[in-house]
Design a protein around this motif. Structure first.
Motif, PDB file in Angstrom:
ATOM      1  N   HIS A   1      62.031  45.793 -51.959  1.00 39.00           N
ATOM      2  CA  HIS A   1      61.151  46.967 -51.911  1.00 39.00           C
ATOM      3  C   HIS A   1      61.173  47.573 -50.510  1.00 39.00           C
ATOM      4  N   PRO A   2      60.939  48.872 -50.420  1.00 37.30           N
ATOM      5  CA  PRO A   2      60.825  49.450 -49.078  1.00 37.30           C
ATOM      6  C   PRO A   2      59.614  48.857 -48.353  1.00 37.30           C
ATOM      7  N   VAL A   3      59.697  48.810 -47.037  1.00 32.03           N
ATOM      8  CA  VAL A   3      58.628  48.192 -46.242  1.00 32.03           C
ATOM      9  C   VAL A   3      57.905  49.294 -45.476  1.00 32.03           C
ATOM     10  N   PHE A   4      56.622  49.450 -45.747  1.00 34.45           N
ATOM     11  CA  PHE A   4      55.895  50.563 -45.137  1.00 34.45           C
ATOM     12  C   PHE A   4      55.077  50.167 -43.917  1.00 34.45           C
ATOM     13  N   LYS A   5      54.981  48.844 -43.669  1.00 33.23           N
ATOM     14  CA  LYS A   5      54.254  48.496 -42.445  1.00 33.23           C
ATOM     15  C   LYS A   5      55.175  47.747 -41.490  1.00 33.23           C
TER      16      LYS A   5
ATOM     17  N   TYR B   1      57.444  36.847 -36.232  1.00 35.45           N
ATOM     18  CA  TYR B   1      57.763  35.479 -36.676  1.00 35.45           C
ATOM     19  C   TYR B   1      57.775  35.420 -38.203  1.00 35.45           C
ATOM     20  N   PHE B   2      56.692  35.920 -38.819  1.00 33.10           N
ATOM     21  CA  PHE B   2      56.650  36.109 -40.275  1.00 33.10           C
ATOM     22  C   PHE B   2      56.605  37.603 -40.514  1.00 33.10           C
ATOM     23  N   PRO B   3      57.331  38.158 -41.447  1.00 35.11           N
ATOM     24  CA  PRO B   3      58.188  37.469 -42.414  1.00 35.11           C
ATOM     25  C   PRO B   3      59.661  37.476 -42.032  1.00 35.11           C
ATOM     26  N   THR B   4      59.977  37.805 -40.792  1.00 33.44           N
ATOM     27  CA  THR B   4      61.386  38.064 -40.516  1.00 33.44           C
ATOM     28  C   THR B   4      62.148  36.872 -39.941  1.00 33.44           C
ATOM     29  N   LEU B   5      61.558  36.176 -38.971  1.00 30.39           N
ATOM     30  CA  LEU B   5      62.368  35.242 -38.174  1.00 30.39           C
ATOM     31  C   LEU B   5      62.297  33.789 -38.624  1.00 30.39           C
ATOM     32  N   HIS B   6      61.132  33.356 -39.045  1.00 30.42           N
ATOM     33  CA  HIS B   6      60.891  31.941 -39.320  1.00 30.42           C
ATOM     34  C   HIS B   6      61.886  31.376 -40.347  1.00 30.42           C
ATOM     35  N   HIS B   7      62.715  30.440 -39.889  1.00 31.55           N
ATOM     36  CA  HIS B   7      63.706  29.738 -40.734  1.00 31.55           C
ATOM     37  C   HIS B   7      64.796  30.657 -41.284  1.00 31.55           C
TER      38      HIS B   7
ATOM     39  N   SER C   1      69.418  32.751 -54.264  1.00 29.47           N
ATOM     40  CA  SER C   1      69.069  34.045 -53.677  1.00 29.47           C
ATOM     41  C   SER C   1      68.031  33.799 -52.582  1.00 29.47           C
ATOM     42  N   SER C   2      68.137  34.527 -51.466  1.00 32.18           N
ATOM     43  CA  SER C   2      67.202  34.303 -50.363  1.00 32.18           C
ATOM     44  C   SER C   2      65.760  34.537 -50.803  1.00 32.18           C
ATOM     45  N   ASP C   3      64.901  33.670 -50.336  1.00 35.83           N
ATOM     46  CA  ASP C   3      63.493  33.605 -50.702  1.00 35.83           C
ATOM     47  C   ASP C   3      62.747  34.919 -50.429  1.00 35.83           C
ATOM     48  N   GLY C   4      61.901  35.327 -51.379  1.00 35.91           N
ATOM     49  CA  GLY C   4      61.154  36.576 -51.237  1.00 35.91           C
ATOM     50  C   GLY C   4      60.032  36.521 -50.222  1.00 35.91           C
ATOM     51  N   SER C   5      59.759  35.334 -49.655  1.00 36.34           N
ATOM     52  CA  SER C   5      58.710  35.252 -48.649  1.00 36.34           C
ATOM     53  C   SER C   5      59.189  35.792 -47.309  1.00 36.34           C
ATOM     54  N   ARG C   6      60.461  36.045 -47.182  1.00 35.29           N
ATOM     55  CA  ARG C   6      60.992  36.611 -45.946  1.00 35.29           C
ATOM     56  C   ARG C   6      61.470  38.036 -46.216  1.00 35.29           C
ATOM     57  N   SER C   7      61.641  38.791 -45.137  1.00 35.79           N
ATOM     58  CA  SER C   7      62.030  40.180 -45.300  1.00 35.79           C
ATOM     59  C   SER C   7      63.480  40.262 -45.772  1.00 35.79           C
ATOM     60  N   ASP C   8      63.884  41.448 -46.164  1.00 38.64           N
ATOM     61  CA  ASP C   8      65.224  41.652 -46.679  1.00 38.64           C
ATOM     62  C   ASP C   8      66.128  42.227 -45.589  1.00 38.64           C
ATOM     63  N   PHE C   9      66.876  43.269 -45.873  1.00 39.99           N
ATOM     64  CA  PHE C   9      67.793  43.853 -44.889  1.00 39.99           C
ATOM     65  C   PHE C   9      68.726  42.792 -44.299  1.00 39.99           C
ATOM     66  N   GLY C  10      69.242  41.932 -45.188  1.00 38.82           N
ATOM     67  CA  GLY C  10      70.183  40.931 -44.697  1.00 38.82           C
ATOM     68  C   GLY C  10      69.527  39.741 -44.035  1.00 38.82           C
ATOM     69  N   THR C  11      68.216  39.606 -44.167  1.00 30.52           N
ATOM     70  CA  THR C  11      67.553  38.400 -43.659  1.00 30.52           C
ATOM     71  C   THR C  11      67.660  37.314 -44.735  1.00 30.52           C
ATOM     72  N   VAL C  12      68.170  36.174 -44.329  1.00 28.68           N
ATOM     73  CA  VAL C  12      68.373  35.086 -45.287  1.00 28.68           C
ATOM     74  C   VAL C  12      67.615  33.857 -44.809  1.00 28.68           C
ATOM     75  N   LYS C  13      66.755  33.323 -45.664  1.00 28.66           N
ATOM     76  CA  LYS C  13      65.996  32.119 -45.307  1.00 28.66           C
ATOM     77  C   LYS C  13      66.850  30.898 -45.645  1.00 28.66           C
ATOM     78  N   VAL C  14      67.103  30.085 -44.620  1.00 27.42           N
ATOM     79  CA  VAL C  14      68.014  28.946 -44.797  1.00 27.42           C
ATOM     80  C   VAL C  14      67.314  27.660 -44.356  1.00 27.42           C
ATOM     81  N   ASP C  15      66.610  27.015 -45.269  1.00 27.57           N
ATOM     82  CA  ASP C  15      66.057  25.697 -44.950  1.00 27.57           C
ATOM     83  C   ASP C  15      66.186  24.804 -46.180  1.00 27.57           C
TER      84      ASP C  15
END
Ligand SMILES: [Zn+2]
Length: 539
Positions: free
Chosen positions: A165-169, A486-492, A222-236
């Motif tokens: 989804h688009p991110v408005f904040k 840190y959340f939702p973009t960087l963590h893990h 598929s990368s977890d929805g708890s993190r942002s998109d735009f090529g952000t991939v949660k890897v843990d």
């Protein structure tokens, strides 16, 4: 009438008592000035961060990179003049792991390079593999039966596609006064938090065994929805309450950016054949299953044997380079002790920095340090934690232990200060329901006010290496840090890299941490402790 008299007595007493109680706490503003001068004008914090992340890279416990990171940090401590720099074992951790190579492509119906990462502790593929992906969502025993015998040699997509989804904040933010006020509010903890969540019908070990027996070639998440998109991939890897690192031989498993994954699924929906090509190379290290922390000191000159500790965790996940989580904490703790050493301080108590291993898998380094040096319960709750029981009974981490059995060192540690909430500047400190440290820290924070350090939160904070100290009643604290992104973009995620750390904030953090640690080292008394619910026996 009676009440008034009482009030008068209380007021009269407080005139005498309050200045006396506060007189011990003097934040040495002159010392803060010296720490500031060194920390701002000759900071090494970003150099440290760059070496740990850019040169050494991600640091999975037991991997060659982790070994290199520990050796590098130890040498750096020695170069800066610290005493007793050492790599210290902290008990058994489990298997080491490193990913050496990953390459994932769609080659039909058209070419696309796909953004994907190896999940920690999975094996590599059998060389370069090529095949049609199969979307097989397996969550129940019935699903297993449905797919049994149908996945041999397959590339299996294990999740439903996720719509982005688009991110408005904006992702990044600092704490506002309003936010800090909210952090100061202390919830009265009668109800457990919503711990645990829903239990899956199939245990992850069971599912792993099924995939293995089926001869699946590659599992794709598929990368977890708890993190942002735009090529952000949660890897843990937290399957089985973080037991991934104890079981060898897991099927090759990768996690893909949500957009790339959804595109494959959409093409499959159109009944157009898709061909993927992938190669993953990784190594499981089983020779040395021990975990290791890095320790270094400025010896105390007065209060013999007493110590104040500071630290962060040197291990990380492997999608990015573990920059905010937690090379930042290591760089800040290393910088804080470097500043104090550069100033030639002669602390009353020993100042000891610790860079912990295995935080991500369950505080292996800090837990190990606490049970090795300070003590554990009669049921070895720290050595062998039951995380499920802890989630159910989070107010009582010592579970149903009868007593705490401590070593003489237990009565010599004043406190531990931790940094592991990203790279955002320090805004205050969580005091873990220790009412007695509030007036002390209030005084120490006065000269730091203009750096934005204003807030003392009585409520406990969770999820990092101060907890094993706190569990056994040693004053252990995590700073309140600005969240930034840190959340939702960087963590893990794969975006946990040097570029997303905030240099000014790390400089500020090292100055604040150095000040807190110095004041703790110089205080006449050790920091006051919370009462424990079980008796303490010294062995
Ligand atoms: Zn962390």
């Amino acid at each position: 009438m009676k009440r008034n008299r009482l009030l008068t007595i209380v007021l009269a007493l407080s005139v005498f008592l309050i200045p006396a109680a506060f007189s011990q706490e003097k934040a040495d503003a002159g010392m803060v000035n010296r720490i500031w001068e060194e920390g701002v004008n000759r900071s090494k914090v970003m150099d440290t961060l760059s070496y740990l992340t850019d040169v050494i890279g991600p640091r999975i416990p037991g991997s060659p990179a982790m070994k290199k990171a520990c050796e590098w940090a130890k040498d750096k401590f020695t170069e800066w003049g610290m005493a007793n720099a050492a790599i210290e074992p902290c008990g058994e951790f489990g298997l080491g792991w490193a990913n050496e190579y990953i390459s994932v492509h769609m080659v039909e119906p058209t070419y696309a390079s796909l953004l994907a990462y190896a999940k920690p502790w999975t094996l590599g593929t059998a060389g370069k593999i090529k095949g049609q992906p199969v979307l097989a969502i397996i969550r129940t025993k019935a699903d297993i039966e449905k797919w049994r015998g149908k996945l041999k040699g397959a590339i299996v997509l294990t999740d439903p596609p996720r719509q982005v989804h688009p991110v408005f904040k904006p992702y990044a933010r600092r704490y506002t006064d309003e936010d800090l006020k909210e952090i100061m509010e202390t919830p009265i903890p009668l109800q457990p938090k919503d711990g645990g969540g829903e239990k899956p019908e199939i245990k992850w070990e069971e599912l792993g065994e099924f995939y293995g027996n089926e001869g699946v070639a590659l599992l794709v998440e598929s990368s977890d929805g708890s993190r942002s998109d735009f090529g952000t991939v949660k890897v843990d890897a937290y399957e089985g309450m973080g037991k991934n690192h104890t079981l060898p031989g897991q099927s090759p498993r990768i996690v893909m950016a949500a957009e790339a994954y959804a595109r494959i699924c959409r093409i499959l929906d159109l009944k157009v054949p898709v061909t993927l090509e992938a190669e993953v190379r990784s190594t499981i290290y089983d020779q040395d299953k021990m975990g290791y922390n890095v320790i270094a000191e400025i010896p105390g000159v007065d209060k013999k044997g007493e110590v104040v500790m500071l630290g962060g965790h040197i291990d990380s996940w492997a999608g990015g380079t573990g920059a905010v989580d937690d090379a930042s904490g290591c760089a800040v703790a290393m910088e804080a002790i470097r500043i104090l050493k550069a100033l030639g301080v002669k602390p009353k108590r020993t100042i000891r920095a610790a860079l912990w291993t295995g935080e991500e898998e369950g505080f292996y380094g800090s837990r190990g340090y606490v049970f090795t040096h300070f003590g554990d319960t009669d049921k070895e709750t720290l050595k062998n934690p039951d995380w499920e029981a802890y989630e159910k009974n989070w107010r009582n981490p010592l579970a149903d232990s009868k007593k705490l059995i401590v070593k003489p060192e237990y009565n010599k540690i004043s406190g531990y200060f931790n940094y592991d909430n990203g790279s955002g500047r320090i805004r205050g400190i969580y005091i873990q329901e220790n009412f007695q440290v509030r007036p002390i820290f209030e005084e120490w924070m006065k000269p730091l006010r203009d750096l934005g350090v204003t807030t003392i939160a009585l409520q406990p904070t969770e999820g990092t290496d101060h907890l094993p100290f706190d569990y056994v009643g040693i004053p252990g604290f995590q700073f309140i840090q600005d969240p930034i992104d840190y959340f939702p973009t960087l963590h893990h995620t794969n975006q946990d890299i040097y570029d997303h750390c905030v240099p000014e904030d790390l400089v500020q953090s090292a100055v604040v941490m150095a000040s807190f640690v110095y004041f703790t080292a110089m205080r006449d008394e050790m920091l006051p402790r919370k009462p424990l619910p079980i008796p303490i026996e010294v062995k």
